[in-house]
Write a protein that holds these residues in place. Structure first.
Motif, PDB file in Angstrom:
ATOM      1  N   GLN A 141      -0.759  11.563   6.703  1.00 20.30           N
ATOM      2  CA  GLN A 141       0.241  12.203   5.847  1.00 20.30           C
ATOM      3  C   GLN A 141      -0.390  13.102   4.783  1.00 20.30           C
ATOM      4  O   GLN A 141       0.317  13.875   4.133  1.00 20.30           O
ATOM      5  CB  GLN A 141       1.089  11.132   5.149  1.00 20.30           C
ATOM      6  N   GLY A 142      -1.702  13.012   4.603  1.00 20.67           N
ATOM      7  CA  GLY A 142      -2.379  13.821   3.597  1.00 20.67           C
ATOM      8  C   GLY A 142      -2.296  13.254   2.198  1.00 20.67           C
ATOM      9  O   GLY A 142      -2.658  13.930   1.223  1.00 20.67           O
ATOM     10  N   LYS A 143      -1.853  12.007   2.073  1.00 24.27           N
ATOM     11  CA  LYS A 143      -1.717  11.415   0.736  1.00 24.27           C
ATOM     12  C   LYS A 143      -3.049  10.908   0.186  1.00 24.27           C
ATOM     13  O   LYS A 143      -3.235  10.848  -1.032  1.00 24.27           O
ATOM     14  CB  LYS A 143      -0.696  10.278   0.764  1.00 24.27           C
ATOM     15  N   ILE A 144      -3.961  10.510   1.061  1.00 27.42           N
ATOM     16  CA  ILE A 144      -5.307  10.131   0.646  1.00 27.42           C
ATOM     17  C   ILE A 144      -6.304  10.749   1.620  1.00 27.42           C
ATOM     18  O   ILE A 144      -5.946  11.100   2.751  1.00 27.42           O
ATOM     19  CB  ILE A 144      -5.511   8.599   0.594  1.00 27.42           C
ATOM     20  N   LEU A 145      -7.551  10.879   1.146  1.00 21.57           N
ATOM     21  CA  LEU A 145      -8.601  11.403   2.022  1.00 21.57           C
ATOM     22  C   LEU A 145      -9.515  10.286   2.533  1.00 21.57           C
ATOM     23  O   LEU A 145      -9.857  10.259   3.704  1.00 21.57           O
ATOM     24  CB  LEU A 145      -9.437  12.453   1.277  1.00 21.57           C
ATOM     25  N   TYR A 146      -9.921   9.387   1.635  1.00 20.73           N
ATOM     26  CA  TYR A 146     -10.867   8.344   2.001  1.00 20.73           C
ATOM     27  C   TYR A 146     -10.457   7.021   1.370  1.00 20.73           C
ATOM     28  O   TYR A 146      -9.719   6.993   0.375  1.00 20.73           O
ATOM     29  CB  TYR A 146     -12.280   8.694   1.520  1.00 20.73           C
ATOM     30  N   ILE A 175       0.845  -1.196   0.000  1.00 18.34           N
ATOM     31  CA  ILE A 175       0.000   0.000   0.000  1.00 18.34           C
ATOM     32  C   ILE A 175       0.879   1.245   0.000  1.00 18.34           C
ATOM     33  O   ILE A 175       0.650   2.188  -0.776  1.00 18.34           O
ATOM     34  CB  ILE A 175      -0.948  -0.004   1.215  1.00 18.34           C
ATOM     35  N   ARG A 176       1.900   1.245   0.839  1.00 20.45           N
ATOM     36  CA  ARG A 176       2.815   2.396   0.906  1.00 20.45           C
ATOM     37  C   ARG A 176       3.520   2.601  -0.426  1.00 20.45           C
ATOM     38  O   ARG A 176       3.600   3.718  -0.940  1.00 20.45           O
ATOM     39  CB  ARG A 176       3.837   2.170   2.018  1.00 20.45           C
ATOM     40  N   ARG A 177       4.028   1.511  -1.002  1.00 25.38           N
ATOM     41  CA  ARG A 177       4.751   1.608  -2.273  1.00 25.38           C
ATOM     42  C   ARG A 177       3.807   2.031  -3.402  1.00 25.38           C
ATOM     43  O   ARG A 177       4.139   2.885  -4.230  1.00 25.38           O
ATOM     44  CB  ARG A 177       5.364   0.244  -2.604  1.00 25.38           C
ATOM     45  N   ALA A 178       2.619   1.443  -3.436  1.00 23.33           N
ATOM     46  CA  ALA A 178       1.697   1.693  -4.542  1.00 23.33           C
ATOM     47  C   ALA A 178       1.155   3.112  -4.531  1.00 23.33           C
ATOM     48  O   ALA A 178       1.013   3.733  -5.590  1.00 23.33           O
ATOM     49  CB  ALA A 178       0.546   0.692  -4.490  1.00 23.33           C
ATOM     50  N   VAL A 179       0.837   3.642  -3.361  1.00 22.77           N
ATOM     51  CA  VAL A 179       0.272   4.987  -3.326  1.00 22.77           C
ATOM     52  C   VAL A 179       1.307   6.014  -3.766  1.00 22.77           C
ATOM     53  O   VAL A 179       0.994   6.961  -4.495  1.00 22.77           O
ATOM     54  CB  VAL A 179      -0.309   5.331  -1.938  1.00 22.77           C
ATOM     55  N   ASP A 180       2.553   5.832  -3.374  1.00 29.15           N
ATOM     56  CA  ASP A 180       3.593   6.774  -3.798  1.00 29.15           C
ATOM     57  C   ASP A 180       3.800   6.717  -5.305  1.00 29.15           C
ATOM     58  O   ASP A 180       3.992   7.746  -5.956  1.00 29.15           O
ATOM     59  CB  ASP A 180       4.908   6.478  -3.073  1.00 29.15           C
ATOM     60  N   ALA A 181       3.735   5.512  -5.875  1.00 24.30           N
ATOM     61  CA  ALA A 181       3.893   5.367  -7.321  1.00 24.30           C
ATOM     62  C   ALA A 181       2.719   6.006  -8.063  1.00 24.30           C
ATOM     63  O   ALA A 181       2.894   6.667  -9.089  1.00 24.30           O
ATOM     64  CB  ALA A 181       4.022   3.893  -7.694  1.00 24.30           C
ATOM     65  N   SER A 182       1.495   5.819  -7.542  1.00 21.05           N
ATOM     66  CA  SER A 182       0.327   6.426  -8.172  1.00 21.05           C
ATOM     67  C   SER A 182       0.390   7.944  -8.111  1.00 21.05           C
ATOM     68  O   SER A 182       0.088   8.633  -9.093  1.00 21.05           O
ATOM     69  CB  SER A 182      -0.966   5.924  -7.514  1.00 21.05           C
ATOM     70  N   LEU A 183       0.771   8.479  -6.963  1.00 25.64           N
ATOM     71  CA  LEU A 183       0.888   9.933  -6.830  1.00 25.64           C
ATOM     72  C   LEU A 183       1.874  10.500  -7.840  1.00 25.64           C
ATOM     73  O   LEU A 183       1.643  11.564  -8.437  1.00 25.64           O
ATOM     74  CB  LEU A 183       1.306  10.295  -5.402  1.00 25.64           C
ATOM     75  N   LYS A 184       2.979   9.801  -8.037  1.00 26.88           N
ATOM     76  CA  LYS A 184       3.985  10.267  -9.001  1.00 26.88           C
ATOM     77  C   LYS A 184       3.433  10.255 -10.423  1.00 26.88           C
ATOM     78  O   LYS A 184       3.597  11.223 -11.172  1.00 26.88           O
ATOM     79  CB  LYS A 184       5.229   9.383  -8.903  1.00 26.88           C
ATOM     80  N   ARG A 185       2.766   9.155 -10.800  1.00 28.13           N
ATOM     81  CA  ARG A 185       2.214   9.071 -12.150  1.00 28.13           C
ATOM     82  C   ARG A 185       1.105  10.100 -12.360  1.00 28.13           C
ATOM     83  O   ARG A 185       0.979  10.677 -13.442  1.00 28.13           O
ATOM     84  CB  ARG A 185       1.674   7.657 -12.408  1.00 28.13           C
ATOM     85  N   LEU A 186       0.294  10.316 -11.340  1.00 28.74           N
ATOM     86  CA  LEU A 186      -0.830  11.242 -11.443  1.00 28.74           C
ATOM     87  C   LEU A 186      -0.410  12.703 -11.328  1.00 28.74           C
ATOM     88  O   LEU A 186      -1.207  13.605 -11.629  1.00 28.74           O
ATOM     89  CB  LEU A 186      -1.867  10.929 -10.354  1.00 28.74           C
ATOM     90  N   TYR A 215      -2.181  14.278  -3.559  1.00 29.20           N
ATOM     91  CA  TYR A 215      -3.184  13.550  -2.775  1.00 29.20           C
ATOM     92  C   TYR A 215      -4.198  12.882  -3.691  1.00 29.20           C
ATOM     93  O   TYR A 215      -4.412  13.290  -4.838  1.00 29.20           O
ATOM     94  CB  TYR A 215      -3.905  14.470  -1.789  1.00 29.20           C
ATOM     95  N   ILE A 216      -4.806  11.830  -3.188  1.00 34.07           N
ATOM     96  CA  ILE A 216      -5.861  11.075  -3.872  1.00 34.07           C
ATOM     97  C   ILE A 216      -7.114  11.182  -3.012  1.00 34.07           C
ATOM     98  O   ILE A 216      -7.069  10.936  -1.808  1.00 34.07           O
ATOM     99  CB  ILE A 216      -5.451   9.604  -4.043  1.00 34.07           C
ATOM    100  N   ASP A 217      -8.230  11.560  -3.622  1.00 34.59           N
ATOM    101  CA  ASP A 217      -9.464  11.723  -2.854  1.00 34.59           C
ATOM    102  C   ASP A 217      -9.997  10.383  -2.344  1.00 34.59           C
ATOM    103  O   ASP A 217     -10.385  10.266  -1.179  1.00 34.59           O
ATOM    104  CB  ASP A 217     -10.538  12.395  -3.718  1.00 34.59           C
TER     105      ASP A 217
END
Length: 326
Positions: A151-156, A108-119, A123-125
């Motif tokens: 961390q503010g990387k996702i909201l929900y 989860i930690r690795r995937a969210v950082d990768a998604s944020l970079k690509r996007l 943050y992701i809502d």
């Protein structure tokens, strides 16, 4: 465009969800940008994607296309409620490398950082679990999600393809941690596939989740498949139509709508918007014309006679088990 609230959150979302699964694989970057611009112009503010979209050899490409669209500026990112997903191994070669898939805290930690970079966003809502992980305990999953929220990387957080008891188990585990838990469920639900009415949708309603149906046209079968077949099309729906019982239903469906001067794809979407608990169906346009058709569906009001006839053609699974309680 009509709006609603996403489950028990403060997010106001359009009653149509722009699915981006075709971007990168079937729709090039320029046309994808044009579709997103058109959607936003018409008031569609809820965009759904996943870290694996983009094609078998270019997983993640769809998120990159959305990121390059955000980079054009004009307040695009701020105007969009952005949803993506985590679960599958997105390595191009598909190697099942340990800890590079499912819902472990490290992935989860690795995937969210990768998604944020690509996007290209910070943050992701709505961060959705693409499938159930039967091996990772919910306590670990919610700990990872709570860290990302802090961390503010996702909201929900939301789910996809969960059974009713999965929704219950996830949210009860979240409640024990005083975490918010799931706020939405993305499930297969349409006129021809109504099993979600038995347990998934009642569970979602009971826990205050918004319901986001995917495949609202049932792989194209509810989009005028027989008519297109007669006109020399049909494509991916041809094999499914070989099922005689289903073919009879689809024929009756198209006959009903022809009699009432209604477009099949638009009716399938409009019907979903009449269903209890539904936030908005996901449409995945490959071309602009498909988006325009979906937009018309949001404003379409179906009469009681049409709704009754649709129930007769595509009867639901019946009453949910709770209806039999004393």
């Amino acid at each position: 465009m009509r709006y609603t609230q996403l489950g028990r959150t403060g997010l106001k979302v359009s009653r149509l969800v722009l699915g981006t699964m075709n971007f990168g694989e079937f729709t090039d970057e320029a046309d994808s940008h044009a579709i997103m611009d058109a959607a936003l112009e018409k008031g569609v503010n809820f965009f759904d994607t996943a870290n694996v979209y983009g094609g078998p050899e270019t997983k993640g490409r769809t998120e990159e296309i959305i990121g390059s669209w955000f980079a054009k500026g004009g307040g695009r990112r701020d105007k969009v409620v952005l949803a993506t997903k985590v679960y599958a191994n997105i390595a191009a070669d598909g190697r099942p490398w340990p800890n590079f898939d499912l819902l472990s805290a490290v992935n989860i930690r690795r995937a969210v950082d990768a998604s944020l970079k690509r996007l290209g966003t910070d943050y992701i809502d709505l961060y959705q679990f693409h499938h159930v992980d039967r091996h990772t305990p919910w306590e670990e999953i919610w700990q990872a999600i709570d860290v990302l929220v802090t961390q503010g990387k996702i909201l929900y957080a939301g789910s996809s393809n969960f059974a009713g008891w999965h929704i219950a188990g996830a949210n009860e585990a979240a409640a024990r941690r005083s975490s918010l838990g799931l706020v939405s469920e993305q499930c297969l639900y349409n006129l021809a596939e109504r099993r979600a009415e038995m347990e998934v949708i009642p569970a979602a309603e009971g826990y205050g989740l918004g319901v986001i149906p995917w495949s609202p046209l049932h792989g194209g079968l509810l989009g005028g498949a027989i008519r297109k077949e007669r006109e020399g099309g049909g494509g991916r729906t041809a094999n499914a139509l070989s099922n005689s019982a289903l073919r009879e239903q689809v024929q009756a469906y198209e006959d009903l709508l022809d009699k009432n001067g209604l477009a099949p794809g638009e009716v399938a979407l409009a019907w979903l918007l009449t269903r209890p608990g539904v936030t908005g169906p996901i449409v995945g346009p490959r071309v602009r014309e498909q988006l325009d058709s979906a937009l018309r569906a949001v404003e379409l009001e179906l009469g009681e006679d049409v709704l009754k006839a649709l129930d007769e053609i595509f009867p639901g699974p019946g009453r949910s088990p709770e209806a039999f309680a004393w």
